[in-house]
Design an enzyme around this catalytic site. Structure first.
Site, PDB file in Angstrom:
ATOM      1  N   ASP A   9       0.790  -1.249   0.000  1.00 50.51           N
ATOM      2  CA  ASP A   9       0.000   0.000   0.000  1.00 50.51           C
ATOM      3  C   ASP A   9       0.816   1.291   0.000  1.00 50.51           C
ATOM      4  O   ASP A   9       0.481   2.230   0.747  1.00 50.51           O
ATOM      5  CB  ASP A   9      -0.970   0.004   1.193  1.00 50.51           C
ATOM      6  CG  ASP A   9      -2.019  -1.085   1.143  1.00 50.51           C
ATOM      7  OD1 ASP A   9      -1.886  -2.000   0.312  1.00 50.51           O
ATOM      8  OD2 ASP A   9      -2.971  -1.046   1.948  1.00 50.51           O
ATOM      9  N   LYS A 104      -7.195  -4.853  -3.322  1.00 43.32           N
ATOM     10  CA  LYS A 104      -8.043  -5.327  -2.218  1.00 43.32           C
ATOM     11  C   LYS A 104      -8.990  -4.228  -1.754  1.00 43.32           C
ATOM     12  O   LYS A 104      -8.709  -3.051  -1.911  1.00 43.32           O
ATOM     13  CB  LYS A 104      -7.164  -5.774  -1.046  1.00 43.32           C
ATOM     14  CG  LYS A 104      -6.282  -4.653  -0.494  1.00 43.32           C
ATOM     15  CD  LYS A 104      -5.309  -5.191   0.552  1.00 43.32           C
ATOM     16  CE  LYS A 104      -4.351  -4.115   1.033  1.00 43.32           C
ATOM     17  NZ  LYS A 104      -4.952  -3.007   1.768  1.00 43.32           N
ATOM     18  N   CYS A 146      -2.117  -2.431   7.620  1.00 39.10           N
ATOM     19  CA  CYS A 146      -2.023  -3.342   6.471  1.00 39.10           C
ATOM     20  C   CYS A 146      -0.717  -4.129   6.435  1.00 39.10           C
ATOM     21  O   CYS A 146      -0.705  -5.283   6.002  1.00 39.10           O
ATOM     22  CB  CYS A 146      -2.259  -2.568   5.180  1.00 39.10           C
ATOM     23  SG  CYS A 146      -3.971  -1.989   5.071  1.00 39.10           S
TER      24      CYS A 146
END
Ligand code: ZN
Length: 191
Positions: A9, A104, A146
């Site tokens: 990310d 995602k 994450c």
């Protein structure tokens, strides 16, 4: 042994200037870019990665994951909406030589990269196994969300996991420290 790098990310909205900025995000993007540069150049200090992959938050309508009054634990300002500049990789992440990208969170919160899929529909675990990967290095944003979830799923999926702490940035200091301890207890090597 085959090792993969998993970059979690590293997107504009999670770096300074984005809608959900994590302090140090742009610097982490720069450092990961430098590592990827060494890898692609195959110089004397090149890391031993067989492959490098990235995950991306990729929201369309993730329900309660977004809030006008976020608590910054379970709900967050609008971020990484599909098609916006905020969802793109941070420009400091250069080069971006990823062998696969896992998206995602289209319709629900998804902290772990292992919940993501390529546009061909491969999950991260299946893709890594298909490429005979046994070991993974995890880095990116955010340590306490994450990155934590991705590293924990990597361990439970049977991979040997290292956390590259110099290449991670967290939302908050206390929760990042406890995430690192949790990962150490789970069997992750803290590098
Ligand atoms: Zn999200």
């Amino acid at each position: 042994m085959k090792r993969a790098l998993i970059v979690v990310d590293v997107q504009n909205d999670f770096c300074e200037g984005g809608s959900l900025p994590v302090a140090g995000g742009a610097e982490v993007a720069f450092r990961i870019g430098r590592l990827l540069h060494e890898w692609t150049e195959q110089g004397p200090k090149s890391p031993d990665y067989a492959v490098a992959v990235a995950t991306r938050d990729h929201h369309i309508d993730p329900g309660g994951h977004f809030s006008d009054r976020p608590d910054f634990v379970d709900s967050w300002p609008v971020h990484c909406v599909v098609g916006t500049d905020g969802a793109a990789f941070h420009p400091n992440l250069d080069p971006q030589p990823f062998n696969a990208i896992f998206l995602k969170g289209e319709h629900a919160a998804a902290y772990s990269g292992f919940e993501g899929r390529t546009t061909d529909g491969d999950s991260l675990a299946d893709w890594l196994r298909k490429h005979e990967v046994t070991d993974v290095d995890v880095c990116g944003i955010a340590t306490d969300y994450c990155v934590r979830a991705t590293a924990l799923d990597a361990v439970s999926s049977g991979f040997s996991v290292r956390l590259l702490t110099d290449l991670c940035a967290g939302v908050a200091e206390a929760s990042s420290a406890s995430a690192v301890e949790e990962l150490r207890t789970a069997g992750t090597v803290i590098a």
